[in-house]
Design a protein around this motif. Structure first.
Motif, PDB file in Angstrom:
ATOM      1  N   TRP A 131       0.822  -1.209   0.000  1.00  0.00           N
ATOM      2  CA  TRP A 131       0.000   0.000   0.000  1.00  0.00           C
ATOM      3  C   TRP A 131       0.862   1.268   0.000  1.00  0.00           C
ATOM      4  CZ3 TRP A 131      -4.582   0.247  -1.640  1.00  0.00           C
ATOM      5  CH2 TRP A 131      -5.568  -0.687  -1.340  1.00  0.00           C
ATOM      6  N   GLY A 132       2.001   1.216   0.683  1.00  0.00           N
ATOM      7  CA  GLY A 132       2.876   2.380   0.739  1.00  0.00           C
ATOM      8  C   GLY A 132       3.353   2.812  -0.635  1.00  0.00           C
ATOM      9  N   TYR A 133       3.684   1.835  -1.483  1.00  0.00           N
ATOM     10  CA  TYR A 133       4.126   2.150  -2.835  1.00  0.00           C
ATOM     11  C   TYR A 133       2.972   2.666  -3.689  1.00  0.00           C
ATOM     12  CZ  TYR A 133       8.357  -0.213  -1.466  1.00  0.00           C
ATOM     13  OH  TYR A 133       9.494  -0.557  -0.805  1.00  0.00           O
ATOM     14  N   ILE A 134       1.813   2.039  -3.520  1.00  0.00           N
ATOM     15  CA  ILE A 134       0.653   2.476  -4.294  1.00  0.00           C
ATOM     16  C   ILE A 134       0.284   3.916  -3.928  1.00  0.00           C
ATOM     17  CG2 ILE A 134      -1.799   2.063  -4.712  1.00  0.00           C
ATOM     18  CD1 ILE A 134      -1.293  -0.904  -4.296  1.00  0.00           C
ATOM     19  N   SER A 135       0.388   4.268  -2.638  1.00  0.00           N
ATOM     20  CA  SER A 135       0.034   5.633  -2.217  1.00  0.00           C
ATOM     21  C   SER A 135       0.977   6.664  -2.791  1.00  0.00           C
ATOM     22  CB  SER A 135       0.003   5.730  -0.683  1.00  0.00           C
ATOM     23  OG  SER A 135       1.297   5.696  -0.145  1.00  0.00           O
ATOM     24  N   ASP A 136       2.216   6.291  -3.034  1.00  0.00           N
ATOM     25  CA  ASP A 136       3.160   7.212  -3.674  1.00  0.00           C
ATOM     26  C   ASP A 136       2.849   7.383  -5.159  1.00  0.00           C
ATOM     27  OD1 ASP A 136       4.653   7.921  -1.463  1.00  0.00           O
ATOM     28  OD2 ASP A 136       6.100   6.304  -1.710  1.00  0.00           O
ATOM     29  N   ASP A 137       2.109   6.428  -5.732  1.00  0.00           N
ATOM     30  CA  ASP A 137       1.761   6.494  -7.157  1.00  0.00           C
ATOM     31  C   ASP A 137       0.426   7.192  -7.384  1.00  0.00           C
ATOM     32  OD1 ASP A 137       4.055   5.216  -7.877  1.00  0.00           O
ATOM     33  OD2 ASP A 137       3.153   3.230  -8.075  1.00  0.00           O
ATOM     34  N   ILE A 138      -0.635   6.695  -6.740  1.00  0.00           N
ATOM     35  CA  ILE A 138      -1.978   7.233  -7.022  1.00  0.00           C
ATOM     36  C   ILE A 138      -2.397   8.301  -6.016  1.00  0.00           C
ATOM     37  CG2 ILE A 138      -2.637   5.012  -8.030  1.00  0.00           C
ATOM     38  CD1 ILE A 138      -4.398   4.530  -5.583  1.00  0.00           C
ATOM     39  N   GLY A 139      -1.638   8.448  -4.928  1.00  0.00           N
ATOM     40  CA  GLY A 139      -1.941   9.498  -3.962  1.00  0.00           C
ATOM     41  C   GLY A 139      -2.300   8.954  -2.590  1.00  0.00           C
ATOM     42  N   ARG A 140      -1.888   9.682  -1.542  1.00  0.00           N
ATOM     43  CA  ARG A 140      -2.184   9.283  -0.164  1.00  0.00           C
ATOM     44  C   ARG A 140      -3.704   9.278   0.088  1.00  0.00           C
ATOM     45  NH1 ARG A 140       3.223   9.279  -0.394  1.00  0.00           N
ATOM     46  NH2 ARG A 140       4.369  11.087   0.382  1.00  0.00           N
ATOM     47  N   ARG A 141      -4.370  10.332  -0.382  1.00  0.00           N
ATOM     48  CA  ARG A 141      -5.797  10.495  -0.101  1.00  0.00           C
ATOM     49  C   ARG A 141      -6.610   9.346  -0.690  1.00  0.00           C
ATOM     50  NH1 ARG A 141      -9.791  12.652  -3.183  1.00  0.00           N
ATOM     51  NH2 ARG A 141     -11.630  13.551  -2.130  1.00  0.00           N
ATOM     52  N   LYS A 142      -6.306   8.953  -1.925  1.00  0.00           N
ATOM     53  CA  LYS A 142      -7.052   7.866  -2.558  1.00  0.00           C
ATOM     54  C   LYS A 142      -6.876   6.558  -1.790  1.00  0.00           C
ATOM     55  CE  LYS A 142      -7.220   9.555  -7.343  1.00  0.00           C
ATOM     56  NZ  LYS A 142      -6.778   9.299  -8.740  1.00  0.00           N
ATOM     57  N   VAL A 143      -5.656   6.270  -1.385  1.00  0.00           N
ATOM     58  CA  VAL A 143      -5.400   5.029  -0.647  1.00  0.00           C
ATOM     59  C   VAL A 143      -6.122   5.048   0.698  1.00  0.00           C
ATOM     60  CG1 VAL A 143      -3.608   3.715   0.564  1.00  0.00           C
ATOM     61  CG2 VAL A 143      -3.231   4.465  -1.782  1.00  0.00           C
ATOM     62  N   LEU A 144      -6.108   6.195   1.363  1.00  0.00           N
ATOM     63  CA  LEU A 144      -6.815   6.323   2.641  1.00  0.00           C
ATOM     64  C   LEU A 144      -8.310   6.066   2.456  1.00  0.00           C
ATOM     65  CD1 LEU A 144      -5.123   9.463   4.256  1.00  0.00           C
ATOM     66  CD2 LEU A 144      -5.084   7.136   5.151  1.00  0.00           C
ATOM     67  N   LEU A 145      -8.890   6.663   1.420  1.00  0.00           N
ATOM     68  CA  LEU A 145     -10.323   6.507   1.188  1.00  0.00           C
ATOM     69  C   LEU A 145     -10.678   5.079   0.769  1.00  0.00           C
ATOM     70  CD1 LEU A 145     -11.099   9.878  -0.647  1.00  0.00           C
ATOM     71  CD2 LEU A 145     -11.814   9.219   1.663  1.00  0.00           C
ATOM     72  N   TYR A 146      -9.908   4.522  -0.181  1.00  0.00           N
ATOM     73  CA  TYR A 146     -10.190   3.161  -0.641  1.00  0.00           C
ATOM     74  C   TYR A 146     -10.041   2.158   0.507  1.00  0.00           C
ATOM     75  CZ  TYR A 146      -9.813   4.962  -5.457  1.00  0.00           C
ATOM     76  OH  TYR A 146      -9.999   5.664  -6.627  1.00  0.00           O
ATOM     77  N   GLY A 147      -8.920   2.260   1.233  1.00  0.00           N
ATOM     78  CA  GLY A 147      -8.661   1.320   2.319  1.00  0.00           C
ATOM     79  C   GLY A 147      -9.691   1.432   3.429  1.00  0.00           C
ATOM     80  N   ASN A 148     -10.046   2.671   3.786  1.00  0.00           N
ATOM     81  CA  ASN A 148     -10.978   2.877   4.889  1.00  0.00           C
ATOM     82  C   ASN A 148     -12.379   2.385   4.540  1.00  0.00           C
ATOM     83  OD1 ASN A 148     -11.840   4.200   7.502  1.00  0.00           O
ATOM     84  ND2 ASN A 148     -13.040   5.405   6.069  1.00  0.00           N
ATOM     85  N   PHE A 149     -12.893   2.803   3.380  1.00  0.00           N
ATOM     86  CA  PHE A 149     -14.261   2.409   3.015  1.00  0.00           C
ATOM     87  C   PHE A 149     -14.357   0.910   2.719  1.00  0.00           C
ATOM     88  CE2 PHE A 149     -14.964   7.024   1.657  1.00  0.00           C
ATOM     89  CZ  PHE A 149     -15.646   7.318   2.830  1.00  0.00           C
ATOM     90  N   ALA A 150     -13.274   0.324   2.184  1.00  0.00           N
ATOM     91  CA  ALA A 150     -13.282  -1.133   1.954  1.00  0.00           C
ATOM     92  C   ALA A 150     -13.349  -1.886   3.274  1.00  0.00           C
ATOM     93  CB  ALA A 150     -12.039  -1.547   1.165  1.00  0.00           C
ATOM     94  N   SER A 151     -12.558  -1.445   4.263  1.00  0.00           N
ATOM     95  CA  SER A 151     -12.588  -2.106   5.568  1.00  0.00           C
ATOM     96  C   SER A 151     -13.943  -1.907   6.244  1.00  0.00           C
ATOM     97  CB  SER A 151     -11.459  -1.583   6.468  1.00  0.00           C
ATOM     98  OG  SER A 151     -11.674  -0.230   6.834  1.00  0.00           O
ATOM     99  N   ASN A 152     -14.553  -0.724   6.081  1.00  0.00           N
ATOM    100  CA  ASN A 152     -15.888  -0.482   6.631  1.00  0.00           C
ATOM    101  C   ASN A 152     -16.907  -1.456   6.040  1.00  0.00           C
ATOM    102  OD1 ASN A 152     -15.622   3.172   6.806  1.00  0.00           O
ATOM    103  ND2 ASN A 152     -14.849   1.589   8.150  1.00  0.00           N
ATOM    104  N   ALA A 153     -16.858  -1.608   4.708  1.00  0.00           N
ATOM    105  CA  ALA A 153     -17.813  -2.496   4.030  1.00  0.00           C
ATOM    106  C   ALA A 153     -17.617  -3.945   4.467  1.00  0.00           C
ATOM    107  CB  ALA A 153     -17.648  -2.368   2.514  1.00  0.00           C
TER     108      ALA A 153
END
Length: 551
Positions: A131-153
């Protein structure tokens, strides 16, 4: 001459991001008159406005849900063991409590809970690094939102799962999703703060771990104290399932607030997205000061200095082995000069801190429960733990299955949670005046001394205090180390560095948990000695690390 004036004018309109961030910060006069917040004097609060305060709250809410996804399991597995039909041997140990008068239900729940919690931790360990590498590519905010809402679901889905194996698989996926939050959160938070504020901001963000340690047992005590059930055909909705909803709510609220925030301007600058970075800075200025950025900077046109360039994109035109090779290539710069050796030391230090604090905390209810049930109050912890728990020889299937949770289970966890909360508050006031390195060394030294005294302490209250310090102080040190890592590496490597170190930390939890499971009862003194020696090694490592003061 004319060209020189144009050059000077151009240079005046080229701004460093941290300098802009300091200018667009805002402090209300009423707040300033009250003397600021713990750890921040009013003279240090320039550059800190509504953007930073609300983001700190958001990071706290995301932290609560991330940590609760692990901590709540140790209680849920006790409350749900009848539904998931645990084995006869496990039921026998539990029912031995009602026969012999010992609270073995906590022992059983903790042991079973550790296995399920380990699935969650394993998921986080396996995913945080990537995830750390992906966040450097697509952005910190996107990874935070995707990871958080996925875990919520996924946690919402868990509320309705009736198979233990499916429950475990989905719990693993929850851990993988939570890994995205762990990988991107601290880098995102730090990049919205000027260097002077980063250590304290991360400290108070991490303080929400202690809030979680209070939130989980308190809500569990409230929810599980009632005895009700909703039957829908063959499915029965019991109170323990509501705990999963309670755990995901803070993250859901934090994620909804985060939708209004821009991407980190510092990351955008490292990706050569200057215009997007200027738009993000303009948003911060408007939100903090209520003024356009040009008015705050007193210039019609401005540009931002570029940051260290980002590496190659992990997700572009890559499949399978191509992605793996890119991850390997992107990892190598972390070990290059001038930060490479220090980065290795940070990994070893974080491994030791997670090993000592989180690994011990998973077994804390089991150890304290066994100690409190001892007949001889003057015995040391290891003298008590060396006595095996007797189990009944004749336990039949006809005994009723119950879901007992002793109030002591909640109280012990609440005590540790409040200890963490007080500790983080005190640590926040000390970081700037004493410096991060001095606070780190003092905390680890006191923790190591507590571990040594545990070998000889026979007083139950003294044992509880020493255990709190033994778990608390290395846990508090983790937030300081994360802040140090953020400062030691350039912007384009920060998320990678934090995710790599956090993965090593989770590996420390796995190692500690398995070590204690094998060695705690037969080799108790040796086990505690290993944990204490680990802390001493951390002290030596921190001594040689070039950790700057936060001020």
């Amino acid at each position: 001459m004319h060209g020189s004036r144009e050059s000077n004018a151009l240079n005046r309109n080229v701004w460093d991001y941290d300098m802009v961030l300091e200018k667009i910060g805002n402090i209300s006069k009423s707040f300033e008159s009250k003397g600021g917040l713990m750890g921040w004097s009013t003279c240090h609060l320039s550059g800190y406005g509504k953007t930073q305060w609300i983001l700190l709250l958001v990071s706290g809410l995301l932290t609560i849900t991330s940590v609760a996804a692990q901590q709540a399991m140790s209680i849920i597995v006790i409350a749900s063991h009848c539904e998931f039909h645990t084995t006869q041997a496990e039921k026998g140990v539990m029912m031995a409590a009602s026969v012999t008068g010992e609270s073995s239900s906590v022992s059983h729940g903790e042991q079973w809970g550790i296995y399920i919690c380990m699935l969650n931790v394993t998921g986080i360990f396996l995913s945080t690094y990537i995830w750390g590498y992906i966040s450097d590519d697509i952005g910190r905010r996107k990874v935070l939102l995707y990871g958080n809402f996925a875990s919520n679901a996924l946690q919402f889905v868990l509320m309705f799962v009736t198979s233990i194996w499916l429950f475990n698989i989905i719990n693993l996926l929850v851990g993988i999703s939570v890994g995205g939050v762990s990988a991107a959160l601290y880098a995102y938070l730090s990049e919205f703060n000027i260097p002077r504020h980063r250590a304290v901001a991360i400290n108070y963000s991490t303080m929400f771990v202690s809030v979680t340690a209070i939130y989980v047992p308190a809500t569990a005590w409230l929810v599980l104290s009632s005895d009700w059930a909703i039957t829908l055909g063959d499915f029965v909705f019991r109170p323990w399932r509501l705990m999963l909803l309670v755990s995901l709510l803070p993250g859901l609220i934090g994620g909804l607030i985060l939708l209004y925030y821009p991407e980190s301007p510092k990351l955008l600058l490292s990706q050569d997205k200057t215009e997007e970075a200027k738009e993000a800075v303009a948003w911060i200025s408007k939100f903090n000061r209520g003024k356009p950025i040009q008015q705050v900077l007193d210039c019609d046109e401005f540009t931002l200095k570029s940051e260290d360039p980002a590496g190659e994109n992990l997700l572009s035109d890559s499949q399978g082995c191509g992605i793996v090779s890119k991850i390997v290539r992107a990892t190598i710069p972390l070990f290059h000069k001038p930060h490479g050796f220090n980065f290795i030391l940070c990994n070893l230090a974080l491994f030791g801190m997670f090993f000592s604090s989180n690994g011990m905390q998973l077994w804390f209810p089991e150890i304290v429960n066994r100690s409190s049930g001892a007949e001889n109050n003057s015995s040391t912890v290891c003298e008590i733990l060396s006595v095996p728990v007797e189990t009944p020889q004749n336990v039949t299937e006809t005994l009723d299955c119950t879901d007992p949770i002793s109030s002591k289970t909640y109280i012990d966890n609440l005590i540790v949670g409040f200890a963490f909360l007080i500790g983080f508050s005190i640590q926040g006031t000390l970081l700037n005046p004493l410096g991060r390195k001095n606070v780190l060394l003092a905390a680890l030294a006191v923790a190591a001394l507590s571990g040594i005294f545990l070998h000889f302490m026979g007083n139950p209250t003294g044992v509880l205090i020493l255990f709190c310090l033994y778990i608390l102080l290395p846990g508090l040190s983790i937030s300081i180390m994360i802040g140090a890592i953020v400062d030691l590496v350039p912007t384009n490597l920060r998320s990678k560095a934090v995710s790599f170190c956090m993965s090593m930390g989770r590996l420390g939890i796995i190692a500690a948990t398995n070590l204690m499971g094998v060695m705690l009862q037969p080799y108790c003194n040796t086990t505690f000695a290993i944990f204490t020696c680990t802390l001493i090694v951390c002290i030596v490592i921190v001594h040689y690390l070039p950790i700057k003061n936060s001020a």
